[in-house]
Motif scaffolding. Structure first.
Motif, PDB file in Angstrom:
ATOM      1  N   LEU A   1     -13.303 -45.117  58.358  1.00 39.38           N
ATOM      2  CA  LEU A   1     -13.187 -46.229  57.415  1.00 39.38           C
ATOM      3  C   LEU A   1     -11.812 -46.248  56.772  1.00 39.38           C
ATOM      4  O   LEU A   1     -11.270 -45.201  56.413  1.00 39.38           O
ATOM      5  CB  LEU A   1     -14.253 -46.074  56.315  1.00 39.38           C
ATOM      6  N   GLY A   2     -11.282 -47.416  56.624  1.00 37.00           N
ATOM      7  CA  GLY A   2     -10.107 -47.644  55.800  1.00 37.00           C
ATOM      8  C   GLY A   2     -10.494 -48.690  54.770  1.00 37.00           C
ATOM      9  O   GLY A   2     -11.267 -49.606  55.076  1.00 37.00           O
ATOM     10  N   SER A   3      -9.999 -48.560  53.536  1.00 34.10           N
ATOM     11  CA  SER A   3     -10.375 -49.537  52.505  1.00 34.10           C
ATOM     12  C   SER A   3      -9.263 -49.706  51.481  1.00 34.10           C
ATOM     13  O   SER A   3      -8.450 -48.831  51.268  1.00 34.10           O
ATOM     14  CB  SER A   3     -11.662 -49.089  51.798  1.00 34.10           C
ATOM     15  N   ASP A   4      -9.265 -50.862  50.868  1.00 34.05           N
ATOM     16  CA  ASP A   4      -8.361 -51.208  49.773  1.00 34.05           C
ATOM     17  C   ASP A   4      -9.228 -51.804  48.680  1.00 34.05           C
ATOM     18  O   ASP A   4      -9.632 -52.971  48.780  1.00 34.05           O
ATOM     19  CB  ASP A   4      -7.322 -52.216  50.259  1.00 34.05           C
ATOM     20  N   ASP A   5      -9.632 -51.126  47.765  1.00 29.18           N
ATOM     21  CA  ASP A   5      -9.380 -49.793  47.235  1.00 29.18           C
ATOM     22  C   ASP A   5     -10.522 -48.863  47.662  1.00 29.18           C
ATOM     23  O   ASP A   5     -10.619 -48.550  48.829  1.00 29.18           O
ATOM     24  CB  ASP A   5      -9.253 -49.842  45.704  1.00 29.18           C
TER      25      ASP A   5
ATOM     26  N   SER B   1      -7.892 -45.506  44.561  1.00 28.58           N
ATOM     27  CA  SER B   1      -6.976 -46.644  44.464  1.00 28.58           C
ATOM     28  C   SER B   1      -5.945 -46.473  45.572  1.00 28.58           C
ATOM     29  O   SER B   1      -5.149 -45.530  45.547  1.00 28.58           O
ATOM     30  CB  SER B   1      -6.309 -46.664  43.093  1.00 28.58           C
ATOM     31  N   ARG B   2      -5.990 -47.350  46.567  1.00 30.67           N
ATOM     32  CA  ARG B   2      -5.090 -47.207  47.711  1.00 30.67           C
ATOM     33  C   ARG B   2      -4.981 -48.533  48.453  1.00 30.67           C
ATOM     34  O   ARG B   2      -5.804 -49.427  48.286  1.00 30.67           O
ATOM     35  CB  ARG B   2      -5.603 -46.136  48.671  1.00 30.67           C
ATOM     36  N   GLY B   3      -3.985 -48.609  49.302  1.00 35.52           N
ATOM     37  CA  GLY B   3      -3.852 -49.734  50.204  1.00 35.52           C
ATOM     38  C   GLY B   3      -4.650 -49.482  51.470  1.00 35.52           C
ATOM     39  O   GLY B   3      -5.041 -48.349  51.761  1.00 35.52           O
TER      40      GLY B   3
ATOM     41  N   VAL C   1     -14.852 -51.214  46.208  1.00 36.26           N
ATOM     42  CA  VAL C   1     -14.662 -51.007  44.783  1.00 36.26           C
ATOM     43  C   VAL C   1     -13.246 -51.493  44.469  1.00 36.26           C
ATOM     44  O   VAL C   1     -12.275 -50.785  44.732  1.00 36.26           O
ATOM     45  CB  VAL C   1     -14.844 -49.523  44.408  1.00 36.26           C
ATOM     46  N   GLN C   2     -13.127 -52.718  43.979  1.00 38.22           N
ATOM     47  CA  GLN C   2     -11.836 -53.375  43.806  1.00 38.22           C
ATOM     48  C   GLN C   2     -11.103 -52.859  42.571  1.00 38.22           C
ATOM     49  O   GLN C   2     -11.672 -52.785  41.488  1.00 38.22           O
ATOM     50  CB  GLN C   2     -12.035 -54.893  43.709  1.00 38.22           C
ATOM     51  N   GLY C   3      -9.831 -52.511  42.757  1.00 33.05           N
ATOM     52  CA  GLY C   3      -8.958 -52.116  41.651  1.00 33.05           C
ATOM     53  C   GLY C   3      -8.097 -53.302  41.263  1.00 33.05           C
ATOM     54  O   GLY C   3      -8.483 -54.143  40.473  1.00 33.05           O
ATOM     55  N   SER C   4      -6.941 -53.409  41.885  1.00 35.94           N
ATOM     56  CA  SER C   4      -6.056 -54.538  41.624  1.00 35.94           C
ATOM     57  C   SER C   4      -5.440 -55.006  42.932  1.00 35.94           C
ATOM     58  O   SER C   4      -5.482 -54.306  43.940  1.00 35.94           O
ATOM     59  CB  SER C   4      -4.948 -54.126  40.646  1.00 35.94           C
ATOM     60  N   GLY C   5      -4.890 -56.198  42.927  1.00 35.31           N
ATOM     61  CA  GLY C   5      -4.270 -56.748  44.123  1.00 35.31           C
ATOM     62  C   GLY C   5      -5.305 -57.158  45.150  1.00 35.31           C
ATOM     63  O   GLY C   5      -6.425 -57.533  44.816  1.00 35.31           O
ATOM     64  N   GLY C   6      -4.931 -57.071  46.425  1.00 31.41           N
ATOM     65  CA  GLY C   6      -5.815 -57.479  47.505  1.00 31.41           C
ATOM     66  C   GLY C   6      -6.939 -56.496  47.749  1.00 31.41           C
ATOM     67  O   GLY C   6      -7.011 -55.437  47.123  1.00 31.41           O
ATOM     68  N   PHE C   7      -7.828 -56.861  48.653  1.00 34.05           N
ATOM     69  CA  PHE C   7      -8.924 -55.962  49.021  1.00 34.05           C
ATOM     70  C   PHE C   7      -9.257 -56.183  50.485  1.00 34.05           C
ATOM     71  O   PHE C   7      -8.935 -57.206  51.071  1.00 34.05           O
ATOM     72  CB  PHE C   7     -10.162 -56.185  48.150  1.00 34.05           C
ATOM     73  N   GLY C   8      -9.904 -55.197  51.082  1.00 33.54           N
ATOM     74  CA  GLY C   8     -10.320 -55.306  52.470  1.00 33.54           C
ATOM     75  C   GLY C   8     -10.814 -53.965  52.970  1.00 33.54           C
ATOM     76  O   GLY C   8     -10.753 -52.958  52.272  1.00 33.54           O
ATOM     77  N   PHE C   9     -11.323 -53.973  54.212  1.00 32.81           N
ATOM     78  CA  PHE C   9     -11.754 -52.729  54.825  1.00 32.81           C
ATOM     79  C   PHE C   9     -11.756 -52.878  56.339  1.00 32.81           C
ATOM     80  O   PHE C   9     -11.773 -53.981  56.880  1.00 32.81           O
ATOM     81  CB  PHE C   9     -13.141 -52.302  54.329  1.00 32.81           C
ATOM     82  N   CYS C  10     -11.737 -51.751  57.023  1.00 34.81           N
ATOM     83  CA  CYS C  10     -11.942 -51.710  58.465  1.00 34.81           C
ATOM     84  C   CYS C  10     -12.853 -50.520  58.733  1.00 34.81           C
ATOM     85  O   CYS C  10     -12.717 -49.469  58.119  1.00 34.81           O
ATOM     86  CB  CYS C  10     -10.625 -51.599  59.230  1.00 34.81           C
ATOM     87  N   LEU C  11     -13.807 -50.710  59.625  1.00 34.09           N
ATOM     88  CA  LEU C  11     -14.800 -49.683  59.928  1.00 34.09           C
ATOM     89  C   LEU C  11     -14.916 -49.571  61.434  1.00 34.09           C
ATOM     90  O   LEU C  11     -15.043 -50.577  62.132  1.00 34.09           O
ATOM     91  CB  LEU C  11     -16.166 -50.073  59.320  1.00 34.09           C
ATOM     92  N   ARG C  12     -14.843 -48.341  61.923  1.00 34.60           N
ATOM     93  CA  ARG C  12     -14.972 -48.104  63.350  1.00 34.60           C
ATOM     94  C   ARG C  12     -16.083 -47.098  63.615  1.00 34.60           C
ATOM     95  O   ARG C  12     -16.297 -46.184  62.836  1.00 34.60           O
ATOM     96  CB  ARG C  12     -13.660 -47.561  63.936  1.00 34.60           C
ATOM     97  N   LEU C  13     -16.779 -47.311  64.702  1.00 36.84           N
ATOM     98  CA  LEU C  13     -17.820 -46.404  65.156  1.00 36.84           C
ATOM     99  C   LEU C  13     -17.354 -45.798  66.466  1.00 36.84           C
ATOM    100  O   LEU C  13     -17.568 -46.370  67.529  1.00 36.84           O
ATOM    101  CB  LEU C  13     -19.141 -47.148  65.366  1.00 36.84           C
TER     102      LEU C  13
END
Length: 65
Positions: A3-7, A24-26, A50-62
């Protein structure tokens, strides 16, 4: 799973909490790695960002292995 996520993110698989990272990360691919029991056929995956500030998004791989 990978998983990658912002935030931060919380992930449930088939109603079971399998991952939680309050950060809190990009967005970057595969920042978090965790396991979950998948059943044959359909599996319900729910991702909460869990949104902090700025943009948001995620990517999930199986990954297959």
């Amino acid at each position: 799973l990978k998983l990658g996520s912002d935030d931060g993110a919380v992930v449930w698989v088939n109603g079971k909490l399998v991952h939680q990272n309050d950060t809190s990360r990009g967005l970057r691919t595969d920042d978090d790695r965790f396991s979950a029991d998948l059943k044959k056929g359909s599996n319900r995956i729910v991702v909460k960002i869990v949104q902090g500030s700025g943009g948001f998004g995620f990517c999930l791989r199986l990954p297959t292995r």
